[in-house]
Design a protein around this motif. Structure first.
Motif, PDB file in Angstrom:
ATOM      1  N   ILE A 150      -7.616   3.008   2.387  1.00 12.39           N
ATOM      2  CA  ILE A 150      -8.590   2.199   3.135  1.00 12.39           C
ATOM      3  C   ILE A 150      -9.906   2.130   2.375  1.00 12.39           C
ATOM      4  O   ILE A 150     -10.515   1.056   2.224  1.00 12.39           O
ATOM      5  CB  ILE A 150      -8.791   2.779   4.544  1.00 12.39           C
ATOM      6  CG1 ILE A 150      -7.527   2.577   5.392  1.00 12.39           C
ATOM      7  CG2 ILE A 150      -9.998   2.143   5.223  1.00 12.39           C
ATOM      8  CD1 ILE A 150      -7.570   3.294   6.728  1.00 12.39           C
ATOM      9  N   TRP A 151     -10.372   3.286   1.902  1.00 14.72           N
ATOM     10  CA  TRP A 151     -11.619   3.299   1.135  1.00 14.72           C
ATOM     11  C   TRP A 151     -11.487   2.449  -0.131  1.00 14.72           C
ATOM     12  O   TRP A 151     -12.365   1.635  -0.433  1.00 14.72           O
ATOM     13  CB  TRP A 151     -12.013   4.725   0.775  1.00 14.72           C
ATOM     14  CG  TRP A 151     -13.020   4.774  -0.343  1.00 14.72           C
ATOM     15  CD1 TRP A 151     -12.783   5.048  -1.647  1.00 14.72           C
ATOM     16  CD2 TRP A 151     -14.425   4.504  -0.235  1.00 14.72           C
ATOM     17  NE1 TRP A 151     -13.939   4.977  -2.372  1.00 14.72           N
ATOM     18  CE2 TRP A 151     -14.967   4.639  -1.535  1.00 14.72           C
ATOM     19  CE3 TRP A 151     -15.264   4.163   0.817  1.00 14.72           C
ATOM     20  CZ2 TRP A 151     -16.324   4.454  -1.798  1.00 14.72           C
ATOM     21  CZ3 TRP A 151     -16.618   3.965   0.550  1.00 14.72           C
ATOM     22  CH2 TRP A 151     -17.129   4.111  -0.726  1.00 14.72           C
ATOM     23  N   TRP A 154       0.807  -1.213   0.000  1.00 15.06           N
ATOM     24  CA  TRP A 154       0.000   0.000   0.000  1.00 15.06           C
ATOM     25  C   TRP A 154       0.848   1.274   0.000  1.00 15.06           C
ATOM     26  O   TRP A 154       0.460   2.288  -0.587  1.00 15.06           O
ATOM     27  CB  TRP A 154      -0.998  -0.002   1.164  1.00 15.06           C
ATOM     28  CG  TRP A 154      -0.429   0.369   2.513  1.00 15.06           C
ATOM     29  CD1 TRP A 154       0.054  -0.467   3.458  1.00 15.06           C
ATOM     30  CD2 TRP A 154      -0.319   1.691   3.040  1.00 15.06           C
ATOM     31  NE1 TRP A 154       0.471   0.239   4.544  1.00 15.06           N
ATOM     32  CE2 TRP A 154       0.247   1.579   4.330  1.00 15.06           C
ATOM     33  CE3 TRP A 154      -0.639   2.963   2.574  1.00 15.06           C
ATOM     34  CZ2 TRP A 154       0.512   2.670   5.139  1.00 15.06           C
ATOM     35  CZ3 TRP A 154      -0.386   4.060   3.375  1.00 15.06           C
ATOM     36  CH2 TRP A 154       0.177   3.916   4.637  1.00 15.06           C
ATOM     37  N   HIS A 186      -6.032   7.085   4.224  1.00 18.49           N
ATOM     38  CA  HIS A 186      -7.491   7.094   4.284  1.00 18.49           C
ATOM     39  C   HIS A 186      -8.093   6.719   2.939  1.00 18.49           C
ATOM     40  O   HIS A 186      -9.071   5.960   2.867  1.00 18.49           O
ATOM     41  CB  HIS A 186      -7.985   8.481   4.710  1.00 18.49           C
ATOM     42  CG  HIS A 186      -7.419   8.931   6.016  1.00 18.49           C
ATOM     43  ND1 HIS A 186      -7.280  10.262   6.364  1.00 18.49           N
ATOM     44  CD2 HIS A 186      -6.927   8.232   7.075  1.00 18.49           C
ATOM     45  CE1 HIS A 186      -6.748  10.357   7.559  1.00 18.49           C
ATOM     46  NE2 HIS A 186      -6.517   9.139   8.009  1.00 18.49           N
TER      47      HIS A 186
END
Length: 625
Positions: A83-84, A25, A80
């Protein structure tokens, strides 16, 4: 009670998903190319900027609004957004599994979904860029796949209950795709219209019922379009709002809006400038697959279909093909594996043609279940073809192919582990020999992909950014990023504008400095789309305080150096009105290494506005000469 196979499939796919997500990521973004645009746009919308005026945007509004809403809920941060997007990827995997299991059974669904996770969702075949789903360079691309899968799921519900309400739900999914991109619209319209026509034809649905359901679908399409128009109307004038509403699919309705040079660039990108060359590559790759699988078919036809023969035949075939393929793969560059994605286009077109013939036979036999299955498969294949439009004749398993090839790969999985083996078994032979061989070849591709991913992840160990915005690049680029970002933070104020040329909104985002232009990319295709004179006019009207020149090589786009090989007018204007204050790494476009140069607007060089306009005209006329 859950079946053991379902639990094992979920565990296998889940472990692969979370393993890849944790591993990749922080290298999912492509800071040296264009992923920063998505982060920057989400941040600026969160800060109150207006889409299509403060920010030039060439996709539908939905692809910009969703990341902005994520930032609004969780705060700005790459983590963030990852994550979405991870949740969106998990949704895509679940929907894909459900769609494929209906078409070819549990094993095909497992292989298609696992392949999606391994080959597509966390794709990293480029050393300096990432094309996976967690921080995509273009959010509209994974969103197109999700909307296509939502449309297919709604179509399955419509086949089970052919009433106006399910038809309207299908329409809503299509309407959302029209707010996204051409790729999304083609995939969803193909699934809805093609699947609906196939179903009506096969079932001999009365015209009155077809008309009622069509109007219900059109009403569903209108709902998201109406909501989008209302939302755009709060910040744009009525004409601008109308134009922005379908801006993502404008080329479908107004192809004349494409400038000739831009149209030529699109043609080159899709491989239609040299169709013979790319069709030859497609033919060679398809022939290679056939040559590799033909021995497996021959052996499978000669082996009986007993229980022990199934197990040992499949295991031995897998071990032989996987072992031989993996051993051979270490003798050729691992990046050559991407050419193996070319047959996806052949597979997809083949499924569509086969469905047309089978649907005609099922209609003649009044075979309701077969009509439903074939219409569902037709919808799936047309959605796959719509997604593949983004790669044209250059079908591949990387870059744009990380989204364009998802459904086509699922069709290939159906051929390899479901349809062909079942046909072999209907003749009394051993289909598991062929399944084992096919799975062995897929394992070879998976190992090659893992090698590429490992090499690229290991090369990107230097962190830049902080906290929720931490990402990793290689050491050379990391040193330049760290030093330049610290210098920008020290020299500039929060309200100062920073124009990054030719491309690099990631600098604006990480430094939290707004851009000096609505146009975030000035690479050749972007300039062809908007026009160099338009960009210069905006810069002259309100010059930004700082300019950052980034060594962004664009040879793959037709020209190398900003200000010299392309954008000479803008480059000349910057050189005339800005003074260098710091350089990190090599001088941009003067050396082969990576480097950036920060320039500050020279107050003594700023003439009055009237003289500024005259100066710009002189530069422009000089470049024409």
């Amino acid at each position: 009670m859950l079946e053991p196979w379902a639990v094992a499939s979920a565990l296998g796919i889940g472990l692969a998903f979370f393993g890849f997500a944790d591993w990749t990521w922080q290298v999912a973004a492509a800071p040296l190319v264009d992923a920063g645009r998505e982060l920057y746009v989400a941040w600026r919308l969160f800060e109150g900027d207006t889409l299509y005026t403060d920010i030039a945007w060439d996709s539908g509004p939905l692809a910009a609004w969703i990341p902005a809403l994520v930032f609004g809920a969780l705060g700005p941060g790459l983590l963030h957004l990852a994550i979405w997007n991870g949740a969106l990827t998990a949704l895509a995997a679940a929907l894909l599994y459900r769609c494929v299991i209906e078409l070819g059974g549990r094993l095909a669904a497992f292989i298609a979904t696992l392949g999606f996770v391994v080959f597509f969702a966390f794709d990293h075949p480029e050393p300096e860029a990432g094309h996976g789903w967690l921080v995509p360079s273009v959010h509209a691309r994974p969103l197109a796949v999700v909307l296509a899968l939502v449309t297919l799921t709604a179509m399955r519900r419509y086949r089970e209950t052919p009433r106006p309400l399910p038809a309207a739900v299908v329409g809503v999914a299509v309407g959302l795709s029209l707010l996204t991109s051409v790729q999304a619209a083609l995939a969803c319209l193909g699934a809805a219209v093609g699947g609906g026509v196939a179903l009506a034809y096969g079932r001999r649905t009365p015209a009155r019922e077809v008309l009622a359901h069509t109007f219900a679908g059109i009403g569903g399409i209108a709902l998201p379009l109406l909501a989008g128009r209302i939302a755009l109307g709060f910040s744009l004038s009525p004409p601008d709002a109308n134009r922005a509403l379908l801006s993502g699919v404008a080329p479908l309705f107004e192809p004349e809006r494409l400038e000739p040079d831009l149209a030529s660039a699109v043609v080159r990108g899709l491989g239609f400038d040299a169709p013979g060359h790319f069709l030859l590559i497609l033919a060679v790759a398809t022939t290679l697959w056939l040559l590799l699988l033909t021995p497996a078919v021959a052996v499978a036809l000669r082996v009986s279909d007993g229980q022990r023969a199934r197990i040992w035949g499949g295991v031995l075939a897998f071990v032989f093909f996987a072992g031989a393929g993996i051993a051979a793969s270490f003798g050729w560059p691992s990046r050559d594996w991407v050419a193996w994605g070319s047959p996806l286009l052949v597979v997809t077109v083949g499924v569509i043609l086969r469905c047309i013939a089978a649907l005609r036979d099922a209609r003649a036999d009044e075979d309701g279940p077969e009509v439903d299955r074939r219409s569902g498969l037709m919808a799936f294949a047309l959605a796959a073809l719509g997604l593949l439009c983004a790669t044209g004749l250059r079908a591949r398993l990387f870059d744009v192919g990380s989204t364009a090839g998802v459904l086509a790969f699922a069709l290939a999985s159906l051929w390899l582990v479901s349809w062909l083996p079942r046909r072999i078994e209907r003749g009394g032979s051993n289909g598991w020999v062929f399944r084992g061989a096919a799975l062995g070849l897929l394992a070879v591709l998976a190992v090659a992909h893992l090698r590429i991913t490992y090499e690229n992840v290991e090369a990107r160990r230097t962190p830049i950014g902080a906290d929720a915005d931490t990402l990793r690049v290689d050491e050379l680029h990391g040193e330049v990023f760290a030093a330049a970002l610290a210098d920008i933070d020290e020299r500039t104020e929060a309200e100062d504008r920073l124009l990054v040329v030719p491309e690099g909104a990631i600098w604006n985002y990480l430094a939290r400095r707004p851009s000096g232009s609505p146009h975030l990319s000035l690479v050749p295709p972007a300039l062809l789309r908007v026009g160099e004179a338009t960009v210069l006019e905006g810069l002259m009207a309100d010059p930004p305080e700082y300019v950052l020149v980034v060594q962004r090589e664009t040879m793959e786009l037709g020209a190398r150096a900003f200000g010299r090989d392309y954008a000479p007018v803008i480059g000349g204007w910057i050189e005339q009105h800005y003074e260098p204050v710091s350089t990190f790494g090599g001088a941009p476009f003067e050396t082969s290494g990576f480097g950036v140069e920060l320039l500050e607007r020279g107050e003594s060089l700023d003439p009055p506005p009237e003289a500024e306009a005259e100066s710009g005209s002189e530069i422009e006329s000089g470049s024409d000469g």
